[in-house]
Design a protein around this motif. Sequence first.
Motif, PDB file in Angstrom:
ATOM      1  N   ARG A  37       0.809  -1.081   0.063  1.00  0.00           N
ATOM      2  CA  ARG A  37      -0.095  -0.180  -0.116  1.00  0.00           C
ATOM      3  C   ARG A  37       0.889   1.202  -0.184  1.00  0.00           C
ATOM      4  NH1 ARG A  37      -4.815   0.500   1.486  1.00  0.00           N
ATOM      5  NH2 ARG A  37      -4.335   2.256   3.159  1.00  0.00           N
ATOM      6  N   GLN A  38       0.232   2.298  -0.680  1.00  0.00           N
ATOM      7  CA  GLN A  38       0.955   3.686  -0.698  1.00  0.00           C
ATOM      8  C   GLN A  38       2.432   3.980  -1.294  1.00  0.00           C
ATOM      9  OE1 GLN A  38      -1.013   6.248   0.570  1.00  0.00           O
ATOM     10  NE2 GLN A  38      -2.597   4.962   0.490  1.00  0.00           N
TER      11      GLN A  38
ATOM     12  N   LYS B 265     -12.934   0.008  -5.821  1.00  0.00           N
ATOM     13  CA  LYS B 265     -13.583   0.353  -4.337  1.00  0.00           C
ATOM     14  C   LYS B 265     -14.620   1.526  -4.369  1.00  0.00           C
ATOM     15  CE  LYS B 265     -10.956   0.972  -0.272  1.00  0.00           C
ATOM     16  NZ  LYS B 265      -9.780   1.397   0.372  1.00  0.00           N
TER      17      LYS B 265
ATOM     18  N   GLU C  81      -7.359  -1.100  -7.593  1.00  0.00           N
ATOM     19  CA  GLU C  81      -8.175  -1.818  -6.349  1.00  0.00           C
ATOM     20  C   GLU C  81      -8.568  -3.046  -6.859  1.00  0.00           C
ATOM     21  OE1 GLU C  81      -7.389  -1.025  -3.646  1.00  0.00           O
ATOM     22  OE2 GLU C  81      -6.648   1.191  -3.724  1.00  0.00           O
TER      23      GLU C  81
ATOM     24  N   SER D  90      -3.689  -3.208  -3.795  1.00  0.00           N
ATOM     25  CA  SER D  90      -2.877  -3.079  -2.643  1.00  0.00           C
ATOM     26  C   SER D  90      -3.084  -4.635  -2.036  1.00  0.00           C
ATOM     27  CB  SER D  90      -3.447  -2.062  -1.725  1.00  0.00           C
ATOM     28  OG  SER D  90      -3.270  -0.662  -2.093  1.00  0.00           O
ATOM     29  N   LEU D  91      -1.807  -4.941  -1.552  1.00  0.00           N
ATOM     30  CA  LEU D  91      -1.492  -6.165  -1.014  1.00  0.00           C
ATOM     31  C   LEU D  91      -2.209  -7.452  -1.844  1.00  0.00           C
ATOM     32  CD1 LEU D  91      -2.747  -5.251   2.597  1.00  0.00           C
ATOM     33  CD2 LEU D  91      -0.391  -5.539   1.719  1.00  0.00           C
TER      34      LEU D  91
END
Length: 183
Positions: free
Chosen positions: A31-32, A56, A99, A127-128
Amino acid sequence: MVIQMKRLIYQNLLEWKKNTNKKPLMVYGARQVGKSYILEEFCKNEYDNYVMIDLKKQETYKILFESKKDFENIFEEFKLRLSNEIDIESPNSIIFFDEIQLCPNLIAYLKYFCEDHNNINIICAGSLLGTMLSREEVFVPTGKVWELTMYPMNFEEFLIALNKEAYVTKIRNCYTKNQKMGE
């Protein structure tokens, strides 16, 4: 002062674009780290038209891809939804799914985009994503997607972002010649 992020992964994105055996691109990373930022910049800079679908925020697309319809019906409805925004089959257009970890069926459907609709430019980020894929029973179409991993900004990218590219060159030269940099 506005800092323009230049990321080294951009060169990999350009290589993907040049590849004639076009497969959807999946960008993994924590993330980020800037995945969405750099991919959106890539879409803006390298294509005439793009659409970013944030799964999302735009749940209607998630619902569509998670429906029990077969892929061709889903694809036709998807095309119809985007028809006012973008010609998805144009070589100068690209679709960016952000996402994507929120929609496991879409990850599996990348196989069909690769095999049956490989004229459509698709990039995905999440993310992840790697963690989610290893923990859940998600079909990842191995060999049907081009995969990249994006890491946090490294020191070279940091210096470039601060407009200190001369330091990058100096560090490389000293390293190559096995010399001290000096004070």
